[in-house]
Design an enzyme around this catalytic site. Structure first.
Site, PDB file in Angstrom:
ATOM      1  N   CYS A   2      24.671  68.075  -3.859  1.00  0.00           N
ATOM      2  CA  CYS A   2      23.967  68.440  -2.907  1.00  0.00           C
ATOM      3  C   CYS A   2      22.628  69.049  -3.412  1.00  0.00           C
ATOM      4  O   CYS A   2      22.555  69.570  -4.371  1.00  0.00           O
ATOM      5  CB  CYS A   2      24.919  69.401  -1.879  1.00  0.00           C
ATOM      6  SG  CYS A   2      26.578  68.867  -1.663  1.00  0.00           S
ATOM      7  N   ARG A  29      18.542  64.027  -4.687  1.00  0.00           N
ATOM      8  CA  ARG A  29      19.749  64.564  -5.367  1.00  0.00           C
ATOM      9  C   ARG A  29      21.087  63.652  -4.894  1.00  0.00           C
ATOM     10  O   ARG A  29      22.165  64.067  -5.551  1.00  0.00           O
ATOM     11  CB  ARG A  29      19.846  65.994  -5.274  1.00  0.00           C
ATOM     12  CG  ARG A  29      18.744  66.800  -5.840  1.00  0.00           C
ATOM     13  CD  ARG A  29      18.963  68.175  -5.519  1.00  0.00           C
ATOM     14  NE  ARG A  29      20.314  68.812  -6.071  1.00  0.00           N
ATOM     15  CZ  ARG A  29      20.390  69.433  -7.151  1.00  0.00           C
ATOM     16  NH1 ARG A  29      19.446  69.271  -8.067  1.00  0.00           N
ATOM     17  NH2 ARG A  29      21.655  70.098  -7.380  1.00  0.00           N
ATOM     18  N   TRP A  76      26.138  65.615  -0.020  1.00  0.00           N
ATOM     19  CA  TRP A  76      26.714  64.445  -0.990  1.00  0.00           C
ATOM     20  C   TRP A  76      28.289  64.641  -0.782  1.00  0.00           C
ATOM     21  O   TRP A  76      28.754  65.502  -1.463  1.00  0.00           O
ATOM     22  CB  TRP A  76      25.934  64.144  -2.357  1.00  0.00           C
ATOM     23  CG  TRP A  76      26.672  62.916  -3.026  1.00  0.00           C
ATOM     24  CD1 TRP A  76      26.507  61.688  -2.535  1.00  0.00           C
ATOM     25  CD2 TRP A  76      27.174  62.863  -4.245  1.00  0.00           C
ATOM     26  NE1 TRP A  76      26.926  60.705  -3.279  1.00  0.00           N
ATOM     27  CE2 TRP A  76      27.274  61.266  -4.588  1.00  0.00           C
ATOM     28  CE3 TRP A  76      27.516  63.646  -4.991  1.00  0.00           C
ATOM     29  CZ2 TRP A  76      27.637  60.878  -5.525  1.00  0.00           C
ATOM     30  CZ3 TRP A  76      28.078  63.122  -6.604  1.00  0.00           C
ATOM     31  CH2 TRP A  76      28.290  61.911  -6.631  1.00  0.00           C
ATOM     32  N   ASN A 102      26.238  74.233  -2.670  1.00  0.00           N
ATOM     33  CA  ASN A 102      26.302  73.078  -3.703  1.00  0.00           C
ATOM     34  C   ASN A 102      27.112  73.363  -4.738  1.00  0.00           C
ATOM     35  O   ASN A 102      27.099  74.278  -5.286  1.00  0.00           O
ATOM     36  CB  ASN A 102      24.753  73.074  -4.150  1.00  0.00           C
ATOM     37  CG  ASN A 102      24.749  71.982  -5.208  1.00  0.00           C
ATOM     38  OD1 ASN A 102      25.525  71.137  -5.620  1.00  0.00           O
ATOM     39  ND2 ASN A 102      23.532  72.038  -6.027  1.00  0.00           N
ATOM     40  N   GLY A 103      28.247  72.678  -4.941  1.00  0.00           N
ATOM     41  CA  GLY A 103      29.292  72.736  -5.790  1.00  0.00           C
ATOM     42  C   GLY A 103      30.578  72.103  -5.131  1.00  0.00           C
ATOM     43  O   GLY A 103      30.566  71.638  -4.201  1.00  0.00           O
ATOM     44  N   GLU A 466      21.648  51.059 -22.313  1.00  0.00           N
ATOM     45  CA  GLU A 466      20.804  51.879 -21.494  1.00  0.00           C
ATOM     46  C   GLU A 466      20.528  50.530 -20.454  1.00  0.00           C
ATOM     47  O   GLU A 466      20.304  50.848 -19.132  1.00  0.00           O
ATOM     48  CB  GLU A 466      19.774  52.452 -22.164  1.00  0.00           C
ATOM     49  CG  GLU A 466      18.712  53.125 -21.139  1.00  0.00           C
ATOM     50  CD  GLU A 466      19.431  54.181 -20.449  1.00  0.00           C
ATOM     51  OE1 GLU A 466      18.587  54.668 -19.218  1.00  0.00           O
ATOM     52  OE2 GLU A 466      20.473  54.583 -20.509  1.00  0.00           O
ATOM     53  N   LYS A 470      21.164  50.593 -16.330  1.00  0.00           N
ATOM     54  CA  LYS A 470      19.934  50.858 -15.591  1.00  0.00           C
ATOM     55  C   LYS A 470      20.321  49.647 -14.325  1.00  0.00           C
ATOM     56  O   LYS A 470      20.019  49.793 -13.024  1.00  0.00           O
ATOM     57  CB  LYS A 470      18.673  50.409 -16.045  1.00  0.00           C
ATOM     58  CG  LYS A 470      18.093  51.686 -16.940  1.00  0.00           C
ATOM     59  CD  LYS A 470      17.614  52.648 -15.646  1.00  0.00           C
ATOM     60  CE  LYS A 470      17.987  54.140 -16.023  1.00  0.00           C
ATOM     61  NZ  LYS A 470      19.174  54.515 -16.831  1.00  0.00           N
ATOM     62  N   GLU A 473      23.420  50.773 -12.176  1.00  0.00           N
ATOM     63  CA  GLU A 473      22.975  51.892 -11.463  1.00  0.00           C
ATOM     64  C   GLU A 473      22.453  51.522  -9.817  1.00  0.00           C
ATOM     65  O   GLU A 473      22.729  52.341  -8.997  1.00  0.00           O
ATOM     66  CB  GLU A 473      22.228  53.066 -12.062  1.00  0.00           C
ATOM     67  CG  GLU A 473      22.815  53.727 -13.074  1.00  0.00           C
ATOM     68  CD  GLU A 473      21.981  54.690 -13.661  1.00  0.00           C
ATOM     69  OE1 GLU A 473      22.255  56.081 -13.707  1.00  0.00           O
ATOM     70  OE2 GLU A 473      20.798  54.291 -14.417  1.00  0.00           O
ATOM     71  N   HIS A 489      34.802  39.490 -31.014  1.00  0.00           N
ATOM     72  CA  HIS A 489      36.082  40.233 -30.839  1.00  0.00           C
ATOM     73  C   HIS A 489      36.543  40.581 -29.388  1.00  0.00           C
ATOM     74  O   HIS A 489      37.028  41.615 -29.052  1.00  0.00           O
ATOM     75  CB  HIS A 489      35.800  41.619 -31.726  1.00  0.00           C
ATOM     76  CG  HIS A 489      35.476  41.457 -33.212  1.00  0.00           C
ATOM     77  ND1 HIS A 489      36.619  41.028 -33.842  1.00  0.00           N
ATOM     78  CD2 HIS A 489      34.529  41.790 -33.874  1.00  0.00           C
ATOM     79  CE1 HIS A 489      35.753  41.019 -35.351  1.00  0.00           C
ATOM     80  NE2 HIS A 489      34.549  41.551 -35.181  1.00  0.00           N
ATOM     81  N   LYS A 589      21.272  62.969  -8.288  1.00  0.00           N
ATOM     82  CA  LYS A 589      20.388  62.712  -9.802  1.00  0.00           C
ATOM     83  C   LYS A 589      20.923  64.077 -10.727  1.00  0.00           C
ATOM     84  O   LYS A 589      21.020  63.608 -11.881  1.00  0.00           O
ATOM     85  CB  LYS A 589      18.865  63.632  -9.448  1.00  0.00           C
ATOM     86  CG  LYS A 589      18.035  63.629 -10.484  1.00  0.00           C
ATOM     87  CD  LYS A 589      17.643  62.457 -11.121  1.00  0.00           C
ATOM     88  CE  LYS A 589      16.662  62.709 -12.147  1.00  0.00           C
ATOM     89  NZ  LYS A 589      16.237  61.317 -12.949  1.00  0.00           N
TER      90      LYS A 589
END
Length: 594
Positions: A2, A29, A76, A102-103, A466, A470, A473, A489, A589
């Site tokens: 948040c 965020r 969020w 926030n939390g 990475e 990307k 995401e 393997h 974020k």
């Protein structure tokens, strides 16, 4: 995660337009709802609802609210579905206290049950709603707002940044934090609270960073910070040198593509940290072990650091996910340097690990946000110089982290050749960016794909991880990065006709073996997209498509350059899929909760 904002203006002017402007800057965020609370005529006014900011504003006209101070929030969802009732701000049943948070409050069910038995009535499914009820309870017991907040944080457990207002104490905002970010801005026209600096850059550049458990009291006359014993804390004021324009799109369609294009500058600016890094190395002294601790993209940067430090300096180096760190904590000692990498400097798992590492070892933070929690808790700090990054998927902060790690490894090993190669990286990145249209057109070929595989060896293996991250995401296409030697393997069984396989194959020691891996997947029908040296005719003959990179990019610095086309591929495939690359679903974020 948040975002919260608070503002009290020095003059008797409506604050709602400023609150709305500030909270809109925190949408990166991650959010599913928005809400504002202002105070006027001895009443708290609230407007909130689920949905996109612009949609809620069109419905409720959020800027049309009376009062010269207030608080705001983008949510969020963690406890309770996205809904108007679950949106912040939350109030007590008497509408005397409003709170944004926030939390996560870990013991909220226990508190809620107790308060319900005492007669409190709850309306939402959130953990946050217990906070205004607790504050009201303590204010009814004759505590003022500041000490009601103090009493409240003695009861709640978890991570939080809280801002509260009350009808019983007009013209005042009280805030506090623990393991969630909170900054205080001192502006010409008022005083501000926010989860992150982009929210208030337009209005205040002088910033105070409250520590865990400190209480911030904001009114028209200024800001006072008290410690847990009610002593006034004289806080150092820091000035943010980012401009508001740096946090805007500046003509680009999305923040992500803007930030991809800023990577050459990010590397150039971060290279200026060479002297600071040398001083850190000199102070740290004898090292027998290095341990990187990170999450997500920062974890991939750390893997590259392992390859660099072990190959150049010969120092054993581990890379541990921050969320798994506690299982390795007993191996630390005073000859270990633990390096924490975090874009925000506020990542909850990393902060908990840092507190543990500080008990036995020297600690170093590599972060992009000045004044963040890691910068205040670590023994040493390398400040990356990427500027504000708004897009949820990290791009320029990743290359800035890599640049810091490269500088650290080169200086630690006294490798002047690598230092010279690093100076060439910004130009190499700009050359890749000149292929933007080619990569955009190329990406249209892969709109059909449900799976992608990324292969690399040595320094290119973390780049493969990475690149896959990307894609996952922002496009929601399943992508997996593999060490190319691991194909036989297991992963080779997944290669089917037409499946896209991205092969990262810069010239160097690993070229021939990686080429063999390319031929393995090609012979099984894969559609091979290779990233390799321009003019490599063998590669061109064997891959379906090649994105050419300057052949002067040596294998050791390839991670700083070869990641750029992978970012562009993810970005343009996402656009082809019709998704917003700046706001991927379910992601935020700054992850400041576990």
């Amino acid at each position: 995660m948040c975002g919260i904002v608070g503002c009290i203006l020095k003059k008797d002017e409506d604050v709602a337009p400023i609150l709305f402007d500030c909270i809109s800057k925190l949408e990166y965020r991650g959010y599913d709802s928005i809400g504002l609370a202002t105070f006027s005529q001895n009443k708290i006014h609230i407007k909130k609802d689920k949905g996109k900011i612009i949609e809620v504003d069109n419905k409720l006209n959020l800027t049309d609210m009376p009062g010269s101070y207030g608080i705001a929030h983008v949510r969020w969802a963690t406890h309770g579905d996205p809904s108007k009732m679950n949106s912040h701000p939350h109030v007590d049943e008497e509408n005397t206290v409003a709170v944004v948070h926030n939390g996560i409050i870990e013991n909220y069910l226990e508190i809620k049950e107790k308060l319900t038995l005492e007669g409190h009535v709850f309306k939402s499914e959130t953990d946050t709603e217990v906070i205004p009820h607790l504050i009201q309870k303590f204010m009814d017991e004759k505590f003022d707002l500041e000490h009601a907040v103090r009493k409240t944080i003695e009861v709640i457990e978890g991570a939080y940044a809280i801002a509260a207002i009350s009808t019983k104490e007009p013209n005042k905002i009280v805030a506090t934090r623990k393991d969630s970010p909170l900054i205080v801005g001192l502006g010409e026209n008022g005083y501000y609270l926010a989860s992150d600096s982009p929210a208030i850059l337009k209005y205040a550049k002088d910033i105070i960073y409250p520590e865990k458990g400190e209480i911030v009291i904001v009114d028209r006359d200024g800001v006072i910070v008290h410690d847990e014993f009610d002593n006034v804390v004289n806080k150092e004021i820091e000035t943010i040198n980012w401009t508001p324009e740096m946090a805007e799109k500046e003509g680009y369609d999305h923040f992500m593509i803007k930030e991809i294009n800023e990577q050459g500058i990010a590397v150039t600016n971060t290279l200026t940290q060479k002297e600071n890094i040398q001083e850190i190395i000199d102070e740290v002294g004898d090292l027998q072990r290095v341990c990187f601790v990170a999450c997500g993209t920062s974890y991939h940067a750390s893997l590259t650091g392992k390859y660099l430090i072990e190959s150049l300096a010969g120092i054993p180096t581990d890379v541990i996910l921050a969320s798994e760190f506690k299982y390795s904590a007993n191996t630390l000692n005073d000859k270990t340097l633990v390096i924490f990498i975090s874009q925000s400097g506020e990542t909850a798992d990393s902060l908990k690990a840092l507190d543990v590492a500080n008990q036995t070892s020297k600690t170093l933070g590599i972060v992009n946000v000045a004044g963040s929690a890691i910068t205040r808790r670590a023994d040493y700090v390398i400040q990356t110089q990427a500027g504000p990054e708004i897009g949820v998927a990290a791009t320029k902060t990743y290359v800035a982290q890599l640049t810091s790690i490269y500088l650290f490894a080169a200086l630690l090993s006294k490798n002047n050749e690598l230092l010279n190669e690093l100076e060439k990286v910004p130009a190499f990145i700009d050359e890749v960016l000149e292929q933007d249209k080619f990569i955009k057109d190329l990406s249209k070929r892969y709109n059909y794909a449900r799976d992608f595989f990324y292969l690399g060896r040595g320094y290119s293996y973390p780049t493969a991880l990475e690149g896959a991250l990307k894609l996952k995401e922002i496009s929601y296409i399943h992508g997996e990065g593999y060490a190319a030697g691991e194909l036989k393997h297991g992963p080779l069984a997944l290669i089917d006709e037409g499946i896209p396989v991205v092969v990262i194959i810069p010239p160097g020691d690993n070229y021939r073996k990686t080429m063999s891996n390319l031929e393995e997947v090609k012979s099984r029908g894969a559609n091979v997209l290779a990233l390799g040296a321009a003019g490599d005719e063998s590669l061109k003959a064997k891959a379906d498509v090649v994105i050419p990179i300057n052949p002067d990019v040596k294998e050791i610095i390839a991670p700083l350059v070869y990641i750029v086309p992978l970012q562009l591929i993810a970005y343009y495939i996402t656009l082809e899929k019709g998704h917003d690359p700046d706001k991927p679903k379910n992601l935020a974020k700054c992850v400041t909760v576990e």
